[in-house]
Design a protein around this motif. Sequence first.
Motif, PDB file in Angstrom:
ATOM      1  N   SER A  74       0.808  -1.226   0.000  1.00 17.25           N
ATOM      2  CA  SER A  74       0.000   0.000   0.000  1.00 17.25           C
ATOM      3  C   SER A  74       0.840   1.275   0.000  1.00 17.25           C
ATOM      4  O   SER A  74       0.357   2.347  -0.364  1.00 17.25           O
ATOM      5  N   ASP A  75       2.111   1.157   0.390  1.00 13.84           N
ATOM      6  CA  ASP A  75       2.982   2.336   0.402  1.00 13.84           C
ATOM      7  C   ASP A  75       3.674   2.557  -0.940  1.00 13.84           C
ATOM      8  O   ASP A  75       4.449   3.512  -1.094  1.00 13.84           O
ATOM      9  N   ALA A  76       3.405   1.683  -1.911  1.00 11.58           N
ATOM     10  CA  ALA A  76       4.048   1.803  -3.221  1.00 11.58           C
ATOM     11  C   ALA A  76       2.998   1.580  -4.305  1.00 11.58           C
ATOM     12  O   ALA A  76       2.321   0.549  -4.307  1.00 11.58           O
ATOM     13  N   PRO A  77       2.848   2.502  -5.244  1.00 11.66           N
ATOM     14  CA  PRO A  77       1.857   2.319  -6.310  1.00 11.66           C
ATOM     15  C   PRO A  77       2.238   1.174  -7.228  1.00 11.66           C
ATOM     16  O   PRO A  77       3.431   0.900  -7.451  1.00 11.66           O
ATOM     17  N   LEU A  78       1.234   0.493  -7.761  1.00  9.25           N
ATOM     18  CA  LEU A  78       1.504  -0.567  -8.726  1.00  9.25           C
ATOM     19  C   LEU A  78       2.008   0.060 -10.018  1.00  9.25           C
ATOM     20  O   LEU A  78       1.330   0.889 -10.624  1.00  9.25           O
ATOM     21  N   TRP A  79       3.192  -0.337 -10.424  1.00  8.02           N
ATOM     22  CA  TRP A  79       3.806   0.222 -11.622  1.00  8.02           C
ATOM     23  C   TRP A  79       3.736  -0.735 -12.803  1.00  8.02           C
ATOM     24  O   TRP A  79       3.618  -0.310 -13.956  1.00  8.02           O
ATOM     25  N   ALA A  80       3.779  -2.050 -12.529  1.00 15.22           N
ATOM     26  CA  ALA A  80       3.838  -2.979 -13.657  1.00 15.22           C
ATOM     27  C   ALA A  80       3.314  -4.352 -13.284  1.00 15.22           C
ATOM     28  O   ALA A  80       3.372  -4.783 -12.130  1.00 15.22           O
ATOM     29  N   LEU A  81       2.809  -5.023 -14.307  1.00 15.30           N
ATOM     30  CA  LEU A  81       2.463  -6.439 -14.250  1.00 15.30           C
ATOM     31  C   LEU A  81       3.339  -7.163 -15.255  1.00 15.30           C
ATOM     32  O   LEU A  81       3.429  -6.755 -16.414  1.00 15.30           O
TER      33      LEU A  81
END
Length: 242
Positions: A74-81
């Motif tokens: 939750s402290d880091a945005p999702l950047w990639a899959l």
Amino acid sequence: MKHIIVTGGSRGLGLGIVTHLLYQGYKVSCCSRTKTAAISSLELEHPDFKWFECNVGNAEQTTAFVNNACQWASDAPLWALINNAGIAKEGVLATFPNIDTDALLQVNLNGAIYFAREALRVFLRQNSGGRIINISSIIGSRGYTGLAAYSASKAGLDGLTRALARENGRRKITVNSIAPGYLDTEMSSLLSDSKREQIVRRTPLQRLGTVQDITPAISFLLSDGAAFITGQTLTIDGGITN
């Protein structure tokens, strides 16, 4: 710090991708059916790594995994899959069992669609762009005797890449495929010595690929330098498809 989800990260190329991304400074979550000793070691060594059990071909489990992973990070945005999970089953199509065809397509293609859908929902909520990298194969474009269903699944993955790139470009979301050639991993260890030698002879660089041949391309596609690249399939095969 940015969060990256990797499917099928417990062994082989997936494990190499996870390890590489951790040393690049990303927060990484991954999933697989079972936890390996290597995954357990990574969890002990890296506080920014988390493994979850998930059947990639199950839509409900996919949704639960992505939600849990994003809550954990939750402290880091999702950047990639990175859609890496895949299975390979060999056999000529005339005698290929339906159960094997269904399992292969469910994991390799449907699973990637399920994960892309969940990741896109997160990207759109964040409204800050994102990256999807699908791990395809040269078999998807070239074919190979005994791998018709596998080839179809990887060709479908490349088609998914192109369609999603068009759908989501205006949101600053890029979607690309990486198509490795024959890699020296657990999957290729099933090949007979004669087949391995034949592949090496046909490869201009005269060897099988390694995980380390693939991970730099992933780093590039995740970087700011690849912001204008989307809808592409990058082949990394030592020249065998030339």
